[in-house]
Design a protein around this motif. Structure first.
Motif, mmCIF file in Angstrom:
data_model
loop_
_atom_site.group_PDB
_atom_site.id
_atom_site.type_symbol
_atom_site.label_atom_id
_atom_site.label_comp_id
_atom_site.label_asym_id
_atom_site.label_seq_id
_atom_site.Cartn_x
_atom_site.Cartn_y
_atom_site.Cartn_z
ATOM 1 N N ASN A 54 2.432 -26.311 -7.422
ATOM 2 C CA ASN A 54 2.537 -26.174 -5.966
ATOM 3 C C ASN A 54 1.575 -27.170 -5.323
ATOM 4 O O ASN A 54 0.438 -27.297 -5.749
ATOM 5 C CB ASN A 54 2.146 -24.764 -5.531
ATOM 6 C CG ASN A 54 3.236 -23.773 -5.871
ATOM 7 O OD1 ASN A 54 4.410 -24.133 -5.909
ATOM 8 N ND2 ASN A 54 2.853 -22.550 -6.150
ATOM 9 N N GLY A 55 2.066 -27.890 -4.302
ATOM 10 C CA GLY A 55 1.190 -28.826 -3.611
ATOM 11 C C GLY A 55 1.053 -30.153 -4.335
ATOM 12 O O GLY A 55 0.257 -31.001 -3.930
ATOM 13 N N ALA A 56 1.832 -30.357 -5.388
ATOM 14 C CA ALA A 56 1.737 -31.616 -6.109
ATOM 15 C C ALA A 56 2.476 -32.731 -5.381
ATOM 16 O O ALA A 56 2.301 -33.904 -5.691
ATOM 17 C CB ALA A 56 2.299 -31.467 -7.522
ATOM 18 N N GLY A 57 3.313 -32.358 -4.405
ATOM 19 C CA GLY A 57 3.984 -33.369 -3.590
ATOM 20 C C GLY A 57 5.464 -33.510 -3.861
ATOM 21 O O GLY A 57 6.128 -34.303 -3.226
ATOM 22 N N LYS A 58 5.997 -32.694 -4.787
ATOM 23 C CA LYS A 58 7.405 -32.898 -5.116
ATOM 24 C C LYS A 58 8.313 -32.476 -3.975
ATOM 25 O O LYS A 58 9.300 -33.143 -3.693
ATOM 26 C CB LYS A 58 7.784 -32.171 -6.413
ATOM 27 C CG LYS A 58 7.490 -30.694 -6.471
ATOM 28 C CD LYS A 58 7.758 -30.176 -7.873
ATOM 29 C CE LYS A 58 7.828 -28.672 -7.956
ATOM 30 N NZ LYS A 58 6.670 -27.956 -7.403
ATOM 31 N N ILE A 107 10.339 -36.400 -14.065
ATOM 32 C CA ILE A 107 9.238 -37.010 -13.322
ATOM 33 C C ILE A 107 8.190 -35.927 -13.117
ATOM 34 O O ILE A 107 8.523 -34.816 -12.711
ATOM 35 C CB ILE A 107 9.719 -37.544 -11.953
ATOM 36 C CG1 ILE A 107 10.553 -38.797 -12.157
ATOM 37 C CG2 ILE A 107 8.535 -37.839 -11.062
ATOM 38 C CD1 ILE A 107 11.041 -39.367 -10.854
ATOM 39 N N VAL A 108 6.945 -36.239 -13.399
ATOM 40 C CA VAL A 108 5.881 -35.260 -13.209
ATOM 41 C C VAL A 108 5.015 -35.692 -12.035
ATOM 42 O O VAL A 108 4.566 -36.835 -11.979
ATOM 43 C CB VAL A 108 5.006 -35.138 -14.475
ATOM 44 C CG1 VAL A 108 3.990 -34.029 -14.292
ATOM 45 C CG2 VAL A 108 5.877 -34.879 -15.686
ATOM 46 N N MET A 109 4.817 -34.781 -11.084
ATOM 47 C CA MET A 109 3.987 -35.080 -9.909
ATOM 48 C C MET A 109 2.672 -34.324 -10.030
ATOM 49 O O MET A 109 2.623 -33.195 -10.532
ATOM 50 C CB MET A 109 4.687 -34.645 -8.623
ATOM 51 C CG MET A 109 5.987 -35.363 -8.322
ATOM 52 S SD MET A 109 5.739 -37.044 -7.725
ATOM 53 C CE MET A 109 4.897 -36.732 -6.176
ATOM 54 N N ARG A 110 1.600 -34.976 -9.588
ATOM 55 C CA ARG A 110 0.300 -34.309 -9.575
ATOM 56 C C ARG A 110 -0.538 -34.936 -8.477
ATOM 57 O O ARG A 110 -0.679 -36.158 -8.424
ATOM 58 C CB ARG A 110 -0.372 -34.476 -10.937
ATOM 59 C CG ARG A 110 -1.699 -33.801 -11.025
ATOM 60 C CD ARG A 110 -2.259 -33.927 -12.434
ATOM 61 N NE ARG A 110 -3.702 -33.854 -12.376
ATOM 62 C CZ ARG A 110 -4.376 -32.740 -12.162
ATOM 63 N NH1 ARG A 110 -3.735 -31.610 -12.011
ATOM 64 N NH2 ARG A 110 -5.688 -32.747 -12.094
ATOM 65 N N ASN A 111 -1.056 -34.093 -7.573
ATOM 66 C CA ASN A 111 -1.887 -34.563 -6.456
ATOM 67 C C ASN A 111 -1.242 -35.708 -5.678
ATOM 68 O O ASN A 111 -1.896 -36.657 -5.302
ATOM 69 C CB ASN A 111 -3.256 -35.029 -6.958
ATOM 70 C CG ASN A 111 -4.059 -33.864 -7.502
ATOM 71 O OD1 ASN A 111 -3.791 -32.713 -7.138
ATOM 72 N ND2 ASN A 111 -4.996 -34.154 -8.371
ATOM 73 N N GLY A 112 0.058 -35.614 -5.470
ATOM 74 C CA GLY A 112 0.747 -36.618 -4.662
ATOM 75 C C GLY A 112 1.143 -37.870 -5.420
ATOM 76 O O GLY A 112 1.825 -38.723 -4.883
ATOM 77 N N LYS A 113 0.691 -37.979 -6.653
ATOM 78 C CA LYS A 113 1.017 -39.182 -7.431
ATOM 79 C C LYS A 113 2.025 -38.850 -8.522
ATOM 80 O O LYS A 113 2.083 -37.716 -8.999
ATOM 81 C CB LYS A 113 -0.246 -39.732 -8.098
ATOM 82 C CG LYS A 113 -1.226 -40.393 -7.168
ATOM 83 C CD LYS A 113 -2.242 -41.173 -7.994
ATOM 84 C CE LYS A 113 -3.048 -42.146 -7.172
ATOM 85 N NZ LYS A 113 -3.996 -41.494 -6.262
ATOM 86 N N LYS A 114 2.792 -39.878 -8.912
ATOM 87 C CA LYS A 114 3.656 -39.696 -10.066
ATOM 88 C C LYS A 114 2.815 -39.967 -11.311
ATOM 89 O O LYS A 114 2.281 -41.065 -11.469
ATOM 90 C CB LYS A 114 4.839 -40.667 -9.999
ATOM 91 C CG LYS A 114 5.860 -40.395 -11.076
ATOM 92 C CD LYS A 114 7.069 -41.283 -10.933
ATOM 93 C CE LYS A 114 6.826 -42.626 -11.602
ATOM 94 N NZ LYS A 114 8.064 -43.429 -11.703
#
Lengths: 338, 265, 332
Positions: free
Chosen positions: B54-58, B235-242
């Motif tokens: 949650n909140g990773a930006g996806k 695709i893995v998102m984390r803190n708004g980045k891929k």
């Protein structure tokens, strides 16, 4: 929608389960059937009490009384289908009626001017409601509570406490003329009801009205311009209020600023009686038609039975509350089982 | 590591031509970088899973692509053409069909009405032209055909969709996106809130539509099982980045979970 | 009106501090500003506006709106609405007339009966809203007709007159130069404000109106809370009836006709949310004063009486539209 449980398939189950499934699949038909049964039961009861009830003369009177209700009911069916409500229709009747009365009676101008002007006044009232509901997202209840005061106030500003009467004969023809023994207004009402039924069920705009009331978010996501639909719906209501108002004027041959006070209650009552869902997304124009006839029959029949108008008011209020409570319980049951 | 993954992801083994390409997308919300320089591409006939906490930006990323949010910078290319997506309606016109986890259907209307919601078919001839009459028979027949080809069994087409199970409703919503020949179908948590059996049916449907029509999907999900069941690439998102872009064949659950939590970054 | 709404002040000025201290302050300030503007305008258009008779008249009129308005604030805060109160007033007034004039019941007993009748009417509404779960607008639209019909049926079109003491005193007596109804209104407001902001039931009403599902999950008995709210509304409507009957020294079935519009308008002008979850009893006082000043001011300025309705309608829609627009921009 989140419910994960399948509605049990009723094959091989008992009759009650089968009925539940069937009435869930065809909610419109079940509502229409119950309304029709109520209508037939009322007719039989009043006929048994007094045979005069079904005399041709009395039937004509009932239809005449019902005509305005039918016309108003069609518009209100649309509005309630969008999950809205319009409390201002009595005031709209008064304001458009005032315009018609001023033109025909006070200024003695011709009918060809009065009718478009009256319709335009009604359309303007409806459009104003629709604009406020759609554009400012003010809840319909508050908008129309406000315009109820506004339109009624404007009628008083124009007319004061005068009562205008003595409409020209060609206007009165609407309610007092006879085609095959029945008033033209009755034909008009039935034509509008058939149009309303067609419009709601077989046109794009009608389907979008249902969609907006059924799930506004889904309708918006599907690309429907929900604001446009609401605006159109309230404008149609305004125009039909003006038409119903003219039928009313022609029947009583007079207009005053206080005319049609409280007619919004009767109209909402008949629409709900007809099975249109208060929770939006389901509008039954033919149900409203029967609802209007039920209302006219009650008003007429109770007088024939010898009960005064006060008892009528109490009874109609009571019937309305009972039917609404019943339909609400039905609706909630449908939600739980789905 | 991330760069290497990217190369693998775009290797020539991907099936068709590139239909959607996002270049250096950014979106800030008052100082928070919700989407931070994200690029990816989607090829025809491919199911692209998108995962992240949650909140990773996806979900912000998806909202940019479906026109619900406007990007701050970057570029979106549809079929090679740079495209500005102004609104959700515009996205639909461009062939981006989205299936939401709820509120996609009008529950009180029947399946045909929902399939054609907002795009009702008018009758041929004067009835449609002058009276705006919609062709209910056509809509019903089309719905029937569609549901048959997709193996969705609906007991009664004329019944409000609220009488269907949650899984069937979601199948109708996915089917709708396929019916309208979406160039790309975006699934936002498509199998949430429904029973386990029905989840499998919906995922099966997704795969089937891809196989039959060669339509690419982007699927957001919290559920690793679902992603690994149907996706070709993740695709893995984390803190708004891929932080990862992997072919399913070349990765493992453990690796993806590691990327999500940052243990492997 | 737009000037009345304090703009969000980034530098942390006085207004911003006030708003931080209490989020409703902005709404109250905008109501006060609206009231002040009206008073200033009318003091120019009419010389008699500040005479004692006029001020007392405004207070008298306002106190009725306030007593019923406190109940309506609670109902709106719970996410409901009650448009049947005018009919409840008619029914209660008729029953008071029957009991005191026809049956010689002492006034104090009749007043208790009036409160009881109001409570029963409220309980009837509450039953349908809370337990059967019919939408409140529909319930009270039905009881609007039903209660009024009962009133006519019982009253048979009569006008009851010359009520025993102390009823006329309650409606028209003076203490320290102020009419008794004003004291009743002040007590109702203090009680209502305390109830809504500082009691468990008040908090629950706000919670139910704010987010019914969350309230239920938190273990609040939603059904009981809603039911109770309508009963309070009924009791306060009964109290309103006592004041009206006392002031007129008469009772008939038509009493209270159309009052719901004024009461709801007062509550909404005062800043109580239409969607529930935010009730401002003090705002309702201001809203009622705005209406009282508007009515009397227009009358004194020689404007035809009918324009009052027009002004009320426009004011109501404009204020709500304005608030909706502001809330819309704030949430973005």
């Amino acid at each position: 929608m989140q419910a994960a449980i399948d509605r049990p398939d009723a094959k091989g189950k008992n009759l009650a389960a089968y009925w539940r499934q069937w009435s869930g699949d065809y909610p419109n038909f079940t509502s229409l059937a119950t309304t029709a049964l109520l209508l037939i039961a009322l007719v039989i009861i009043f006929y048994l009490i007094n045979e005069r009830f079904l005399s041709w003369r009395n039937v004509v009177i009932i239809l005449n009384q019902g005509a305005a209700y039918i016309i108003l009911g069609v518009g209100m069916t649309f509005v309630i289908t969008t999950k809205g409500i319009d409390l201002s229709i009595g005031a709209t009747v008064a304001l458009s009626g005032t315009v018609v009365g001023l033109i025909l009676v006070t200024w003695k101008m011709p009918l060809v001017l009065a009718i478009p002007a009256g319709l335009a006044a009604g359309a303007a009232c409806g459009a104003f409601n629709g604009y406020c509901v759609a554009r400012f997202r003010v809840p319909p209840l508050i908008v129309t509570l406000g315009t109820m005061a506004l339109f009624r106030g404007l009628s008083y500003v124009l007319l004061g406490h005068q009562i205008l009467f003595g409409f020209p004969d060609e206007f009165l023809w609407l309610a007092r003329g006879r085609i095959l023994g029945i008033a033209p207004s009755v034909y008009l009402a039935f034509i509008i009801a058939i149009w309303g039924w067609y419009f709601l069920n077989y046109t794009r705009t009608g389907q979008e009205i249902i969609a907006v009331g059924g799930n506004e978010e889904a309708a918006r996501l599907a690309g429907i311009d929900t604001n446009r639909i609401k605006f159109i719906t309230y404008t149609i209501m305004g125009v039909l209020a003006a038409v119903g108002g003219m039928v009313w004027l022609a029947r009583v041959n007079s207009v005053q600023a206080a005319i049609a006070y409280g007619v919004e209650f009767h109209t909402i009552a008949l629409v709900v009686l007809g099975g249109t869902s208060l929770f939006g997304g389901r509008g039954l124009v033919m149900g409203s038609l029967m609802g209007a006839l039920i209302l006219a029959i009650l008003e007429n029949g109770l007088v024939i039975v010898g009960l005064g108008s006060f008892v009528q008011q109490v009874l109609i209020g009571l019937i309305f509350i009972t039917v609404v409570a019943f339909r609400t319980l039905q609706f909630r049951e449908g939600q739980v089982t789905r | 590591m991330a760069a290497a993954a990217h190369e693998i992801g775009t290797s020539s083994r991907a099936t068709g031509e590139v239909v959607l390409e996002a270049r250096n997308l950014r979106k800030n919300f008052g100082g928070i970088k919700a989407v931070d320089d994200v690029s990816f591409e989607l090829r025809n006939g491919e199911i692209l899973g998108m995962v992240g906490d949650n909140g990773a930006g996806k979900s912000t990323l998806i909202k940019i692509i479906t026109g619900a949010y406007q990007k701050d910078s970057g570029e979106i290319l549809l079929g090679g053409q740079p495209t500005e997506i102004n609104s959700t309606g515009h996205a639909r016109e461009l062939g981006l069909e989205t299936v939401y986890q709820s509120s996609g259907l009008v529950e009180v209307m029947d399946a045909p009405a929902n399939l054609f919601l907002g795009r009702e078919k008018l009758k041929e001839g004067w009835l449609g032209k002058y009276f705006g009459m919609i062709d209910k028979r056509f809509m019903r027949r089309e719905t029937d055909n569609l549901l048959k080809t997709l193996n969705i069994t609906v007991r009664n087409l004329a019944a409000p969709v609220q009488t269907l199970s949650g899984g069937q409703q979601q199948s109708v919503a996915v089917g709708r996106a396929a019916y309208w020949r979406g160039k790309i179908i975006i699934l936002d948590e498509p199998a949430n809130n429904i029973g386990v059996d029905q989840q499998r049916a919906v995922l099966e449907l997704v795969r089937q539509i891809r196989d039959q029509h060669d339509i690419p999907f982007i699927m957001i999900s919290h559920n690793m099982e679902h992603i690994f069941q149907v996706a070709d690439r993740i695709i893995v998102m984390r803190n708004g980045k891929k932080v990862g872009d992997k072919r399913v064949a070349d990765t493992s659950r453990n690796e993806v979970v590691g990327l999500i939590t940052g243990a492997l970054a | 009106m737009s000037a009345a709404a304090p703009a969000p002040d980034e530098r942390g000025g006085f207004l911003a501090n006030l708003r931080n201290y209490h989020p409703d302050t902005g709404l109250l300030i905008s109501s006060i500003a609206m009231l002040v503007v009206l008073i200033v305008v009318f003091s120019f258009t009419s010389e008699r506006f500040f005479s004692q008779a006029v001020v007392v008249n405004i207070l008298n009129q306002t106190s009725i709106y306030i007593i019923a308005g406190v109940g309506m604030t609670l109902v709106l805060t719970s996410g409901g609405i009650d448009i049947s109160i005018g009919s409840v007033i008619g029914l209660t007034a008729t029953i008071m007339g029957l009991l005191m004039i026809d049956h010689g019941m002492p006034a104090m007993v009749a007043i208790l009966v009036a409160l009881l009748v109001g409570a029963l009417c409220g309980a009837f509404n509450g039953f349908l809203v809370a337990i059967v779960k019919v939408p409140p607008i529909i319930v009270t639209l039905g009881t609007l007709t039903f209660f009024r019909g009962l009133a006519y049926l019982l009253g048979e079109g009569r006008v009851f007159m010359r009520f025993p003491d102390p009823l006329p005193w309650i409606g028209d007596g003076r203490v320290l130069g102020l009419p008794i109804p004003v004291y009743i209104a002040v007590l109702t407001v203090i009680g209502g404000h305390f109830f809504l902001t500082s009691t468990r039931m008040g908090q629950r009403i706000t919670a139910v109106g704010g987010n019914e599902e969350a309230a239920r999950l938190a273990g609040i008995d939603v059904v009981r809370t809603k039911f109770f709210t309508y009963v309070i509304m009924g009791v306060l409507t009964g109290l309103t009836t006592v004041v009206i009957v006392g002031r007129q020294d008469a009772a008939q079935a038509v009493f209270g006709f159309g009052i719901e519009l004024h009461v709801i308008a007062a509550v909404i002008l005062g800043g109580t949310s239409l969607f529930g979850g935010r009730g401002l009893i003090l705002g309702t006082v201001l809203g009622a004063l705005i209406l009282g000043v508007l009515n009397t001011g227009l009358l004194l300025s020689g404007v035809v009486q009918f324009w009052q309705l027009v002004a009320l309608g426009i004011l109501l829609i404009a204020v709500v539209a304005f608030r909706m627009a502001r809330e819309g921009t704030e949430s973005k």
